[in-house]
Design an enzyme around this catalytic site. Structure first.
Site, PDB file in Angstrom:
ATOM      1  N   ASP A  26       0.829  -1.212   0.000  1.00  0.00           N
ATOM      2  CA  ASP A  26       0.000   0.000   0.000  1.00  0.00           C
ATOM      3  C   ASP A  26       0.865   1.265   0.000  1.00  0.00           C
ATOM      4  O   ASP A  26       2.010   1.248   0.449  1.00  0.00           O
ATOM      5  CB  ASP A  26      -0.900  -0.025   1.244  1.00  0.00           C
ATOM      6  N   HIS A  79       2.071   3.360  -8.858  1.00  0.00           N
ATOM      7  CA  HIS A  79       1.938   1.923  -9.176  1.00  0.00           C
ATOM      8  C   HIS A  79       3.100   1.469 -10.057  1.00  0.00           C
ATOM      9  O   HIS A  79       3.630   0.371  -9.885  1.00  0.00           O
ATOM     10  CB  HIS A  79       0.611   1.647  -9.895  1.00  0.00           C
ATOM     11  N   LEU A  94      10.298 -21.287  -3.759  1.00  0.00           N
ATOM     12  CA  LEU A  94       9.321 -20.335  -3.232  1.00  0.00           C
ATOM     13  C   LEU A  94       7.990 -20.404  -3.983  1.00  0.00           C
ATOM     14  O   LEU A  94       7.965 -20.439  -5.211  1.00  0.00           O
ATOM     15  CB  LEU A  94       9.900 -18.917  -3.363  1.00  0.00           C
TER      16      LEU A  94
HETATM   17  C1  FPP Z   1      -2.278   0.145  -3.075  1.00  0.00           C
HETATM   18  O1  FPP Z   1      -1.792   1.438  -3.241  1.00  0.00           O
HETATM   19  C2  FPP Z   1      -1.762  -0.709  -4.103  1.00  0.00           C
HETATM   20  C3  FPP Z   1      -2.508  -1.300  -5.054  1.00  0.00           C
HETATM   21  C4  FPP Z   1      -3.974  -1.117  -5.163  1.00  0.00           C
HETATM   22  C5  FPP Z   1      -1.913  -2.144  -6.059  1.00  0.00           C
HETATM   23  C6  FPP Z   1      -0.570  -2.718  -5.740  1.00  0.00           C
HETATM   24  C7  FPP Z   1       0.102  -2.864  -7.004  1.00  0.00           C
HETATM   25  C8  FPP Z   1       1.410  -2.735  -7.233  1.00  0.00           C
HETATM   26  C9  FPP Z   1       2.434  -2.635  -6.189  1.00  0.00           C
HETATM   27  C10 FPP Z   1       1.902  -2.698  -8.604  1.00  0.00           C
HETATM   28  C11 FPP Z   1       1.420  -3.871  -9.390  1.00  0.00           C
HETATM   29  C12 FPP Z   1       2.498  -4.777  -9.603  1.00  0.00           C
HETATM   30  C13 FPP Z   1       2.397  -5.926 -10.183  1.00  0.00           C
HETATM   31  C14 FPP Z   1       3.618  -6.642 -10.490  1.00  0.00           C
HETATM   32  C15 FPP Z   1       1.089  -6.540 -10.521  1.00  0.00           C
HETATM   33  P1  FPP Z   1      -2.820   2.632  -3.213  1.00  0.00           P
HETATM   34  O2  FPP Z   1      -3.062   3.087  -4.599  1.00  0.00           O
HETATM   35  O3  FPP Z   1      -4.067   2.243  -2.478  1.00  0.00           O
HETATM   36  O4  FPP Z   1      -2.030   3.706  -2.431  1.00  0.00           O
HETATM   37  P2  FPP Z   1      -2.637   4.840  -1.501  1.00  0.00           P
HETATM   38  O5  FPP Z   1      -3.108   4.143  -0.254  1.00  0.00           O
HETATM   39  O6  FPP Z   1      -1.476   5.719  -1.273  1.00  0.00           O
HETATM   40  O7  FPP Z   1      -3.751   5.496  -2.253  1.00  0.00           O
END
Ligand code: FPP
Length: 251
Positions: free
Chosen positions: A14, A31, A125
């Site tokens: 997150d 992202h 893994l």
């Molecule tokens: C939360 O951050 C994260 C996600 C919803 C997606 C996680 C995805 C990645 C790390 C990249 C994808 C990678 C692959 C390899 C599939 P948020 O947008 O909710 O952050 P915020 O809380 O700051 O709004």
């Protein structure tokens, strides 16, 4: 520290959106940066001897995000599969995606299916991406499947566990959430019943192998009691058995 005793680690990656917004960029930039560090953490988990690493890449709730953001997350998954395929196979990693992938583009679905098939006999893994995943949905689907297949039979914890999406992953030993919030957001609800929880202030794109290793080392030293008392208390309580009996009788 060499190898860890933590078998299954789950991570809520997150803080991507806030990471980008802090730098006056669009959320999607977070992202993109976040996707670039995933392989570092996978490698570190492997080096630490972790048996299963489950990463929350897209939740059922994420469908409500703007279409552009959802599309970027889809594309990042595809990019990861293309870029990391050979490394996953070379490092004996068993790759899987858990969740509803039906809305992904056909090409991405094929890449997933191929990598799952080609890595299925790997004994290293177990790397799983939770994509289109929700913990409550997983439990309800497991219960419904059981009822359908076993009408009239009583459901037990062991049976429900066996009807989960990937029962072979087992219970989560450690759940890490980056980005500063302290909740588990519908991730692996059943499997995390006794998980150690660790909340890091670091936003996912800034999360490093070093911090990951430090968390694993820190949590490995915690005594996990699974509802029991700690081993030294158990010893003391055995020694105090006679005295305890007297206290209980006089209550
Ligand atoms: C939360 O951050 C994260 C996600 C919803 C997606 C996680 C995805 C990645 C790390 C990249 C994808 C990678 C692959 C390899 C599939 P948020 O947008 O909710 O952050 P915020 O809380 O700051 O709004």
């Amino acid at each position: 520290m060499e190898k860890t005793n933590l078998k299954h680690i789950a991570i809520i990656m997150d803080g991507n959106g806030r990471w980008a917004q802090c730098r006056s960029h669009e959320r999607i930039w977070g992202h993109i940066r976040g996707s670039k560090i995933v392989s570092n953490i996978v490698e570190e988990a492997d080096d630490l001897g972790v048996k299963a690493l489950t990463l929350y890449a897209f939740s059922t709730e994420n469908w409500s995000r703007p279409v552009g953001e959802v599309t970027v997350l889809f594309k990042l998954l595809k990019k990861f599969l293309l870029k990391e395929r050979s490394r996953i196979l070379k490092n004996n990693i068993q790759f899987k995606v858990m969740g509803d992938t039906s809305k992904l583009p056909e090409k991405t679905k094929k890449l997933i299916a191929d990598l799952e098939e080609d890595s299925k006999s790997n004994v290293g893994l177990k790397l799983t991406f939770a994509f289109g995943y929700g913990g409550r949905d997983e439990i309800v689907s497991a219960a419904n499947k059981f009822i359908k297949e076993n009408p009239g039979k009583e459901l037990t914890e062991e049976l429900l566990q066996s009807y989960l999406l990937l029962p072979q992953l087992g219970d989560v030993d450690l759940m890490i959430r980056t980005g500063g919030d302290q909740r588990i957001s519908n991730f692996l609800l059943w499997q995390s019943a006794y998980a150690e929880l660790y909340f890091s202030q670091t936003k996912w794109p800034d999360f490093t192998r070093v911090e990951f290793r430090k968390i694993v080392e820190f949590v490995s030293k915690r005594e996990r009691r699974f509802g029991n008392v700690c081993s030294s208390d158990l010893q003391t309580s055995k020694m105090m058995a006679v005295e305890n009996k007297e206290i209980i009788t006089n209550l």
